[in-house]
Design a protein around this motif. Structure first.
Motif, PDB file in Angstrom:
ATOM      1  N   ALA A   1       0.836  -1.205   0.000  1.00  0.00           N
ATOM      2  CA  ALA A   1       0.000   0.000   0.000  1.00  0.00           C
ATOM      3  C   ALA A   1       0.871   1.256   0.000  1.00  0.00           C
ATOM      4  O   ALA A   1       0.598   2.219  -0.712  1.00  0.00           O
ATOM      5  N   ALA A   2       1.933   1.225   0.799  1.00  0.00           N
ATOM      6  CA  ALA A   2       2.822   2.399   0.855  1.00  0.00           C
ATOM      7  C   ALA A   2       3.465   2.635  -0.515  1.00  0.00           C
ATOM      8  O   ALA A   2       3.532   3.770  -0.996  1.00  0.00           O
ATOM      9  N   ALA A   3       3.897   1.564  -1.147  1.00  0.00           N
ATOM     10  CA  ALA A   3       4.519   1.711  -2.470  1.00  0.00           C
ATOM     11  C   ALA A   3       3.505   2.251  -3.482  1.00  0.00           C
ATOM     12  O   ALA A   3       3.841   3.062  -4.348  1.00  0.00           O
ATOM     13  N   MET A   4       2.250   1.837  -3.352  1.00  0.00           N
ATOM     14  CA  MET A   4       1.211   2.330  -4.269  1.00  0.00           C
ATOM     15  C   MET A   4       0.926   3.809  -3.993  1.00  0.00           C
ATOM     16  O   MET A   4       0.732   4.592  -4.924  1.00  0.00           O
TER      17      MET A   4
ATOM     18  N   GLU B   1      -1.003   6.520 -17.309  1.00  0.00           N
ATOM     19  CA  GLU B   1       0.322   6.634 -16.686  1.00  0.00           C
ATOM     20  C   GLU B   1       0.307   5.965 -15.316  1.00  0.00           C
ATOM     21  O   GLU B   1       1.252   5.298 -14.913  1.00  0.00           O
ATOM     22  N   GLN B   2      -0.803   6.171 -14.599  1.00  0.00           N
ATOM     23  CA  GLN B   2      -0.907   5.552 -13.275  1.00  0.00           C
ATOM     24  C   GLN B   2      -1.000   4.029 -13.375  1.00  0.00           C
ATOM     25  O   GLN B   2      -0.481   3.319 -12.521  1.00  0.00           O
ATOM     26  N   VAL B   3      -1.642   3.543 -14.414  1.00  0.00           N
ATOM     27  CA  VAL B   3      -1.696   2.085 -14.601  1.00  0.00           C
ATOM     28  C   VAL B   3      -0.271   1.554 -14.751  1.00  0.00           C
ATOM     29  O   VAL B   3       0.124   0.569 -14.114  1.00  0.00           O
ATOM     30  N   LEU B   4       0.522   2.245 -15.588  1.00  0.00           N
ATOM     31  CA  LEU B   4       1.909   1.816 -15.778  1.00  0.00           C
ATOM     32  C   LEU B   4       2.692   1.884 -14.468  1.00  0.00           C
ATOM     33  O   LEU B   4       3.488   0.991 -14.156  1.00  0.00           O
ATOM     34  N   ALA B   5       2.436   2.948 -13.693  1.00  0.00           N
ATOM     35  CA  ALA B   5       3.155   3.105 -12.423  1.00  0.00           C
ATOM     36  C   ALA B   5       2.798   1.968 -11.466  1.00  0.00           C
ATOM     37  O   ALA B   5       3.661   1.423 -10.766  1.00  0.00           O
ATOM     38  N   VAL B   6       1.519   1.592 -11.433  1.00  0.00           N
ATOM     39  CA  VAL B   6       1.070   0.486 -10.578  1.00  0.00           C
ATOM     40  C   VAL B   6       1.775  -0.809 -10.992  1.00  0.00           C
ATOM     41  O   VAL B   6       2.285  -1.568 -10.161  1.00  0.00           O
ATOM     42  N   LEU B   7       1.831  -1.042 -12.297  1.00  0.00           N
ATOM     43  CA  LEU B   7       2.452  -2.279 -12.778  1.00  0.00           C
ATOM     44  C   LEU B   7       3.940  -2.314 -12.435  1.00  0.00           C
ATOM     45  O   LEU B   7       4.506  -3.369 -12.149  1.00  0.00           O
ATOM     46  N   LYS B   8       4.555  -1.128 -12.439  1.00  0.00           N
ATOM     47  CA  LYS B   8       5.981  -1.049 -12.100  1.00  0.00           C
ATOM     48  C   LYS B   8       6.187  -1.481 -10.650  1.00  0.00           C
ATOM     49  O   LYS B   8       7.077  -2.274 -10.338  1.00  0.00           O
ATOM     50  N   VAL B   9       5.328  -0.972  -9.781  1.00  0.00           N
ATOM     51  CA  VAL B   9       5.413  -1.362  -8.367  1.00  0.00           C
ATOM     52  C   VAL B   9       5.233  -2.881  -8.235  1.00  0.00           C
ATOM     53  O   VAL B   9       5.978  -3.557  -7.521  1.00  0.00           O
ATOM     54  N   CYS B  10       4.244  -3.394  -8.931  1.00  0.00           N
ATOM     55  CA  CYS B  10       3.971  -4.836  -8.846  1.00  0.00           C
ATOM     56  C   CYS B  10       5.160  -5.660  -9.317  1.00  0.00           C
ATOM     57  O   CYS B  10       5.489  -6.695  -8.742  1.00  0.00           O
ATOM     58  N   ARG B  11       5.786  -5.176 -10.370  1.00  0.00           N
ATOM     59  CA  ARG B  11       6.958  -5.882 -10.895  1.00  0.00           C
ATOM     60  C   ARG B  11       8.087  -5.861  -9.880  1.00  0.00           C
ATOM     61  O   ARG B  11       8.701  -6.880  -9.578  1.00  0.00           O
TER      62      ARG B  11
END
Ligand SMILES: Cc1cc2nc3c(=O)[nH]c(=O)nc-3n(C[C@H](O)[C@H](O)[C@H](O)COP(=O)(O)OP(=O)(O)OC[C@H]3O[C@@H](n4cnc5c(N)ncnc54)[C@H](O)[C@@H]3O)c2cc1C
Ligand SMILES: Cc1cc2nc3c(=O)[nH]c(=O)nc-3n(C[C@H](O)[C@H](O)[C@H](O)COP(=O)(O)OP(=O)(O)OC[C@H]3O[C@@H](n4cnc5c(N)ncnc54)[C@H](O)[C@@H]3O)c2cc1C
Lengths: 493, 361
Positions: free
Chosen positions: A16-19, A60-70
């Protein structure tokens, strides 16, 4: 019912913090009371609280979320409106749910190019509503269309009553923008009639959220037919009803809708909708024509002749729009009606070659005796997509088990006659075990090759749709208890 | 037939073991299409599909035909015509020897594409021999099927690069009851505008072809619908129109005469007229054919760049369809992220890289 797995609070805090570092606070839900609404989709018997839910506002936020997940190696479950009936959007205890709820804008509707560009969270029906002033509409019409999202439709390759004539999602989507799990935006298809290279758009459609996150969809819009009329035809036995379906097609007619109900179904719905169904008929066929007024008149006349020739015992043609809708109302309300006459029911979804319709209906009738349960048959007869409803009472000892066995037998029958275990609801978690009835180890390996081509680390909606070999076990089915299901007011196919 | 499949399997397995390319060959009618096969300096063996022929299953009331890859396309069309049915995508044959396997692998559609859909829209199932010599079955013979990924459609147009299509099931449709072709004297820009306007109305359009100031428009459907459209649209009726549309489909129209390189631009149909030279325009504006002028031969690369830039700017792509210098690239290059997905798919289905290597790149 699957056991729910507890969420690790420490891991939840970390993710959650990373998101929150990449999204506004309001776009991140981590408290169980906020994430509870996401614990299941339309397959309500299966529930699991997600670790974290994110609702991005932009691509852009979708990409940012996926980056965190990766980076944190968190699995990702995409979610549209949550109307899926096979558990495709079911959360994971150690996973993030990425909801398209805020990506809900219609970006462009254009009459001249007959297309619309929309974000994935836009509801199916909203597209047709936006196109209506231009005399156009979006053809695929799942019964859930007032609720389901176009992103979910792309992921499930959804169809509806009109898909015999107008096609499924795959025939009506021109282009999708996809955020890949590797952090790039790709475009599949295009507004041109084809795109260079392999047809990745075709393989992406129906991939159940396992290959990428849809962030934008371009759909084809088609002219709205000026008129529509439906014939309601009665048959003395299901076999001749099934054969009549084959005769209509063999006569060179592609109806705008071709649907069948057996006697159990019509007797089940008539008290509620008063559609005027022939309750003595063993099967009722609804056969619709659309087009210009002249075309409709010509086609109705031809269809009526074929149906009579095929042994219809009664024929009624709708005289006006009100009557047309009334004839359809029973067909469309079979599910709610089942919920009212039976404490529980299973909805199956399988497809068979049309020519085996009569045979399959007879076999199902025999199975009713074998399993000691009633089964109402309502289905898309034109394309062989069946939705048998197995009625049972879970409070009676043994009925649930018999209903499950009955459902499994029907799906196995579908495969046995050359059909498939799912026509339009997807595999999800519901039918993952039935995949092994239809496919062998080599095909499953090939599916995994497709999966890895898009998602090498297997982070997108893992453990759905494509079973690993060691999981192949018994048949699955949808279970509904006491009418307590999401979207109970909507027809279910 | 089992024997034929076993022979194919042997050929594939030994090619894979030796990492020697195999050229999948049906009727040899589309030899000229696609990039040259990259044999890496070595020998390329031919895998001839024609021994694996015959219709496996055809039930008109089912709207599905299943046939082996080597079945001549003409044979399939004749069987369908007997029952007043057809392949709705009207595939070009480019010669009497065209096979079903080659047709599906090439993925080309004909005049009806804009109204009925493309070849891939009608592929329901396939049996595939992959690069390990295994026989895989995807999809089936039913219209609605969402079990697993839709690999059958992925194989349509894959030019034999992922494997050998052994058997294909395709959806068919009834032949329309009535038809007519109308001709209109219209300039390029007006023709494109009209085509897009008409496509937004409930008209029974089934093909269009514009060339040199004349637009031909085909209508097909119920008698009443065709008659009403003929009255509403005006124009000059064209007698013997079946021949005309066949010539367009097979590129026997005078526009296609001669050896000048033939370019195909696939564009959003509403794209305005492109000032790129004489064209033949099909599919309601979405498919535009162009011949490279003689002076373009001198700098083929520059001409190719111009085609690609114009097509890309409009939201489409350009293919060096026939003739010319393949060194300029036959197909428009893929975005890097998409190319990577292609490579992984190729590696998944054909790990030894034996099937038509390089043909699609
Ligand atoms: C009452 C009722 C009637 C129905 N009738 C029909 C019918 O007639 N025909 C039919 O085909 N279906 C029908 N369905 C099933 C369901 O509505 C469809 O499958 C629909 O397409 C799901 O859309 P959704 O937005 O609710 O998706 P969700 O349920 O949220 O998700 C479905 C799948 O799509 C994925 N997904 C969602 N959004 C994205 C995205 N942006 N990118 C990538 N993947 C994504 C999810 O991960 C999941 O796997 C019915 C359901 C109900 C409840
Ligand atoms: C001796 C000889 C040498 C040649 N040398 C070259 C050369 O160096 N470079 C070159 O580019 N061409 C060469 N060709 C042309 C070559 O035959 C074709 O490129 C290729 O064989 C396609 O055959 P086709 O047109 O019959 O395919 P069609 O049957 O018309 O099919 C078109 C496409 O589909 C593929 N295909 C056909 N059937 C199937 C199937 N069942 N499953 C999967 N894919 C299928 C083909 O490989 C081809 O890509 C040569 C041909 C011969 C006879």
């Amino acid at each position: 019912m699957m056991p729910t797995i507890p969420v690790d609070p420490e891991r939840r805090r970390q993710v959650a913090a990373a998101m929150r570092a990449v999204l506004p606070d309001r776009c991140v839900l981590a408290d169980p009371e906020d994430t509870r609404p996401y614990e299941c989709d339309g397959l309500a018997a299966y529930r699991q609280l997600p670790m974290v839910v994110v609702l991005p506002d932009t691509e852009e936020q979708v990409l940012a979320v996926l980056k965190v997940c990766r980076e944190l190696h968190v699995p990702v479950v995409p979610r549209g409106a949550g109307t899926g009936l096979s558990g495709g959007a079911q959360p994971l205890a150690d996973g993030v749910v990425i909801s398209t709820a805020r990506l809900n804008r219609i970006l462009r509707v254009d009459a001249y190019s007959r297309s619309a560009v929309v974000q994935p969270g836009v509801r199916n029906l909203a597209i047709s509503e936006a196109a209506a002033p231009l005399g156009l509409y979006y053809a695929p019409d799942p019964s859930s269309q007032i609720a389901c999202s176009i992103g979910g439709n792309v992921a499930e390759n959804s169809g509806g009553v009109h898909c015999l004539k107008y096609g499924l999602t795959v025939h009506n989507v021109l282009r999708v923008r996809v955020a890949t799990i590797e952090g790039e935006m790709i475009e599949l298809g295009g507004a041109a009639p084809d795109a260079p290279g392999l047809d990745l758009l075709a393989v992406f459609i129906g991939s159940e959220g396992m290959l990428g996150i849809v962030t934008e969809v371009t759909v084809k819009l088609v002219p709205k037919p000026a008129a529509a009329q439906v014939i309601m035809a009665s048959f003395g036995d299901v076999a001749s009803g099934g054969d009549a379906v084959a005769s209509v097609i063999a006569a060179g007619i592609i109806p705008a809708g071709l649907e069948m109900m057996d006697r159990t179904s019509s007797r089940m719905v008539e008290p509620f909708v008063k559609a005027g169904y022939d309750l003595d008929a063993a099967a009722i066929l609804l056969c619709e024509a659309d087009g210009t007024a002249l075309e409709v008149a010509e086609e109705i006349e031809r269809m009526a002749a074929v149906l009579k020739e095929a042994g219809a015992t009664a024929l009624t043609v709708s005289r006006d729009e009100g009557e047309r809708l009334r004839f359809w109302s029973g067909r469309k309300n079979a599910f709610p009606a089942a919920g009212r006459i039976s404490p529980d029911y299973y909805c199956m979804d399988g497809t068979i070659p049309r020519k085996r319709l009569a045979h399959v209906l007879e076999r199902i009738e025999q199975m009713e005796d074998t399993f000691g349960l009633r089964c109402a048959n309502v289905f898309h007869a034109g394309d062989g997509n069946m939705h048998p409803l197995i009625l049972f009472d879970a409070n009676q000892p043994g009925e649930l088990d018999r209903a499950e066995a009955f459902g499994a037998a029907i799906l196995a029958l579908c495969v046995e006659v050359g059909g498939t275990i799912t026509g339009e609801h997807g595999v999800g978690v519901e039918k993952i075990d039935s995949m092994c009835v239809q496919f062998g180890a080599r095909e499953l390996d090939a599916f995994f090759a497709v999966k890895r081509a898009f998602d090498p680390e297997m982070l997108l909606n893992p453990n759905k749709a494509i079973p690993t070999l060691n999981r192949c076990a018994e048949l699955g089915a949808m279970r509904v208890h006491g009418g307590a299901l999401p979207f109970a007011h909507l027809p279910r196919f | 037939m089992q024997h034929t499949i076993e022979r194919f399997q042997e050929q594939v397995r030994s090619a894979a073991a030796a990492r020697r390319p195999l050229r999948i060959r049906g009727g040899g009618t589309k030899d000229w299409y696609g990039q040259r096969i990259d044999a890496a300096g070595g020998e390329t063996a031919i895998l001839d599909t024609r021994a694996h022929a015959g219709i496996v299953d055809y039930e008109p009331s089912e709207l599905v035909i299943t046939a082996r890859c080597g079945t001549p396309l003409a044979h399939i069309e004749a069987a369908l015509a007997e029952r007043r049915q057809m392949l709705p995508f009207e595939p070009p044959h480019f010669g009497p020897a065209a096979t079903l396997g080659g047709t599906v692998a090439a993925g080309l559609s004909g005049p009806r594409r804009a109204s009925a859909g493309a070849l891939r829209d009608f592929v329901l199932g396939v049996k595939l021999l992959d690069g390990k010599g295994e026989v895989l079955t995807f999809g089936g013979q039913v219209m609605k099927n969402v079990a697993g990924y839709d690999v059958s459609r992925l194989l349509a147009g894959s030019l034999g690069t992922l494997g050998l299509l052994l058997e294909v099931s395709v959806k068919v449709l009834p032949v329309p009851l009535a038809g007519a072709t109308l001709r209109f004297a219209l300039g390029e820009a007006d023709a494109i505008r009209k085509l897009n306007e008409w496509a937004g109305q409930p008209l029974p359009l089934s093909a269009s072809c514009w060339h040199d100031g004349v637009l031909a428009l085909r209508l097909s459907g119920a008698r009443a619908a065709v008659d009403a459209a003929v009255r509403a649209l005006g124009g000059e009726p064209l007698a013997d129109d079946a021949r005309f549309w066949q010539d367009v489909r097979e590129q026997r129209h005078a526009f296609f005469d001669g050896d000048a390189p033939l370019w195909r631009l696939a564009l959003p149909p509403a794209t305005d007229a492109l000032a790129l030279g004489p064209q033949l325009i099909e599919w309601g504006g979405a498919q535009r054919w162009l011949r490279a002028p003689a002076d373009a031969e001198a700098d083929a690369a520059a001409f190719a760049r111009r085609m690609r830039a114009a097509a890309t700017a409009a939201g489409g792509h350009a293919t060096l369809f026939r003739g010319g210098d393949k060194a300029v690239g036959v197909f428009q290059p893929l975005a890097p992220a998409i190319a990577r997905i292609h490579e992984r798919l190729k590696a998944g289905f054909d790990p030894a890289n034996i099937f038509n290597p390089g043909r699609m790149v």
